[in-house]
Design an enzyme around this catalytic site. Structure first.
Site, short mmCIF file in Angstrom:
data_model
loop_
_atom_site.label_atom_id
_atom_site.label_comp_id
_atom_site.label_asym_id
_atom_site.label_seq_id
_atom_site.Cartn_x
_atom_site.Cartn_y
_atom_site.Cartn_z
N LYS A 193 0.84 -1.21 0.00
CA LYS A 193 0.00 0.00 0.00
C LYS A 193 0.86 1.25 0.00
O LYS A 193 2.05 1.23 0.38
CB LYS A 193 -0.94 0.03 1.20
CG LYS A 193 -0.29 0.01 2.59
CD LYS A 193 0.19 1.34 3.13
CE LYS A 193 0.77 1.21 4.55
NZ LYS A 193 1.57 2.37 4.97
N PRO A 252 9.44 -5.07 0.58
CA PRO A 252 10.39 -4.87 1.67
C PRO A 252 9.67 -4.83 3.03
O PRO A 252 8.52 -4.38 3.11
CB PRO A 252 11.04 -3.52 1.36
CG PRO A 252 10.82 -3.31 -0.09
CD PRO A 252 9.55 -4.02 -0.45
N VAL A 253 10.37 -5.29 4.06
CA VAL A 253 9.78 -5.44 5.40
C VAL A 253 10.07 -4.19 6.25
O VAL A 253 11.15 -3.58 6.11
CB VAL A 253 10.40 -6.69 6.07
CG1 VAL A 253 10.01 -6.81 7.53
CG2 VAL A 253 9.98 -7.94 5.29
N ALA A 254 9.13 -3.81 7.10
CA ALA A 254 9.26 -2.62 7.98
C ALA A 254 9.65 -1.40 7.15
O ALA A 254 10.56 -0.65 7.47
CB ALA A 254 10.29 -2.86 9.10
N ALA A 255 8.92 -1.23 6.03
CA ALA A 255 9.29 -0.23 5.04
C ALA A 255 8.21 0.83 4.82
O ALA A 255 8.37 1.73 4.01
CB ALA A 255 9.58 -0.92 3.70
N GLY A 256 7.09 0.71 5.54
CA GLY A 256 5.99 1.67 5.34
C GLY A 256 5.09 1.29 4.18
O GLY A 256 4.27 2.08 3.72
N GLY A 291 3.27 -1.74 4.25
CA GLY A 291 2.17 -2.58 4.75
C GLY A 291 2.28 -4.06 4.40
O GLY A 291 1.27 -4.77 4.47
N SER A 334 0.96 -6.52 7.10
CA SER A 334 -0.48 -6.38 7.29
C SER A 334 -1.24 -6.98 6.11
O SER A 334 -2.30 -7.60 6.27
CB SER A 334 -0.86 -4.89 7.40
OG SER A 334 -0.14 -4.30 8.46
N SER A 335 -0.69 -6.82 4.92
CA SER A 335 -1.33 -7.37 3.73
C SER A 335 -1.27 -8.90 3.75
O SER A 335 -2.24 -9.58 3.41
CB SER A 335 -0.63 -6.83 2.48
OG SER A 335 -1.34 -7.16 1.32
N ASP A 388 -3.43 -1.64 9.98
CA ASP A 388 -3.58 -1.56 8.52
C ASP A 388 -4.33 -2.75 7.92
O ASP A 388 -4.68 -2.74 6.74
CB ASP A 388 -2.19 -1.52 7.84
CG ASP A 388 -1.55 -0.14 7.91
OD1 ASP A 388 -2.26 0.84 8.18
OD2 ASP A 388 -0.32 -0.06 7.68
#
Ligand code: C5P
Length: 342
Positions: free
Chosen positions: A21, A113-117, A119, A122-123, A155
């Site tokens: 997202k 990418p992880v912990a990247a803003g 989501g 969450s997805s 999210d």
């Protein structure tokens, strides 16, 4: 409510694309008694997606997860497994007969990418919730699915619906918005520096006062939602790029956690020659283009600048650079283009 086992469905794995997202806008509008923040955010799903497959494995003693791609930490803590466990606990059990929720074997390709803003986790959780129900051939009322999603993370309710939405409250209030009335799907360039930024740390910095006063993000967010409802076109969205780039209330807080984001954002703006925005709590930054092709050539310029050392990237290594498009429901059918969550 169970709909009974469907033997055909159980043979083939259920496959879900779990899209990334973007927050086109992200306004923090207050602090809640539960410690979370109330948000006002226009969110869209992207063609960039993780891929999740879910197969029933009745002889396995527990759910299993096999993961490839970006590293998301210990497997046993993966949010997709938590989503399956929470969903199982919500499925009514018949007094007699077989368990309607046998063990599942999940395969997850982490392309986001992880912990990247963006989501990604969450997805994955929304896709696992939805995919597990389908693999079990079980239905739950929409309100119950939404409540499970909200328990998994702020999210996750957005990803259950996907598309374009105005997201409010802690993230649990999701109102679909019409997408662009005219024009082709805008291209999006994503640039993610190789530093993980933990969302709680960014909200904590925001709560400690690292924020820009003035309410411009709130105004821009309200305005964009109104304009989309009024039938905004693709060209008009592109023309608002500089307003959107300034419409993230978490940007100042993210820069406290990772100060190198400030020169990085400036450098990226210089390389691209256009406004650059932060997605969510960062560190991913994005820019809008008229087409996927334009976003792709901009991506090549970013890679070249990073290799040449003319773009300084937080974390020191090569950034993740991806050209993608915004993926939205078609107004007639409500279905989405390839790359969407379902
Ligand atoms: O819900 P989620 O686990 O994604 O939230 C991570 C953290 O971000 C929360 O623990 C909270 O500190 C913060 N947060 C917030 N307000 C929101 C969403 C998240 O304060 N609306």
């Amino acid at each position: 409510m169970t709909s009974g086992p469907d033997p055909l469905r159980r043979l083939a794995p259920v496959v879900r694309l779990a899209p990334a997202k973007l927050n086109l806008t992200l306004a923090v509008v207050g602090r809640r008694p539960d410690g979370f923040h109330d948000l006002h955010s226009v969110m869209v799903t992207l063609a960039l997606a993780d891929r999740l497959s879910v197969a029933v494995a009745p002889s396995a003693p527990t759910d299993m997860l096999h993961r490839t791609g970006f590293d998301a930490g210990p497997i046993e803590d993966d949010i997709a497994l938590r989503a399956v466990a929470l969903t199982r606990a919500a499925v009514p059990r018949p007094p007699f007969g077989a368990d309607p929720t046998p063990s599942l074997a999940l395969r997850l390709e982490k392309r986001i990418p992880v912990a990247a803003g963006l989501g990604g986790g969450s997805s994955d959780a929304a896709a696992a919730l939805d995919g597990a129900l389908e693999a079990w051939a079980v239905a739950l009322p929409a309100t119950e699915r939404a409540a499970l999603a909200a328990r998994l993370g702020s999210d996750v309710p957005f990803f259950l619906a996907g598309g374009v939405a105005l997201v409010e409250g802690r993230g649990e209030r999701v109102a679909p918005l019409p997408w662009l009335r005219t024009g082709t799907a805008p291209g999006v360039l994503l640039v993610t520096p190789p530093v993980a930024i933990a969302t709680p740390a960014v909200f904590a910095a925001y709560a400690a006062g690292h924020r820009v006063a003035g309410g411009t993000a709130r105004l821009a967010s309200t305005h964009l939602a109104e304009e989309l409802r009024g039938g905004l076109g693709a060209r008009e969205l592109l023309a608002r790029a500089s307003v959107l780039a300034a419409a993230n209330d978490l940007a100042a807080a993210a820069a406290v956690i990772e100060p190198a984001l400030v020169p990085f954002r400036r450098g990226l703006r210089r390389v691209l020659g256009r406004p650059v925005a932060q997605s969510g709590s960062g560190p991913t930054h994005w820019a809008l283009y008229a087409s996927l092709e334009e976003a792709e050539s901009a991506g090549a310029a970013v890679r070249a600048a990073s290799r040449a050392g003319t773009l300084l990237v937080p974390g020191g290594g090569e950034p993740f650079v991806a050209a993608t498009t915004i993926v939205t429901p078609t107004p007639e059918t409500g279905t989405r283009e390839e790359g969407s969550a379902r």
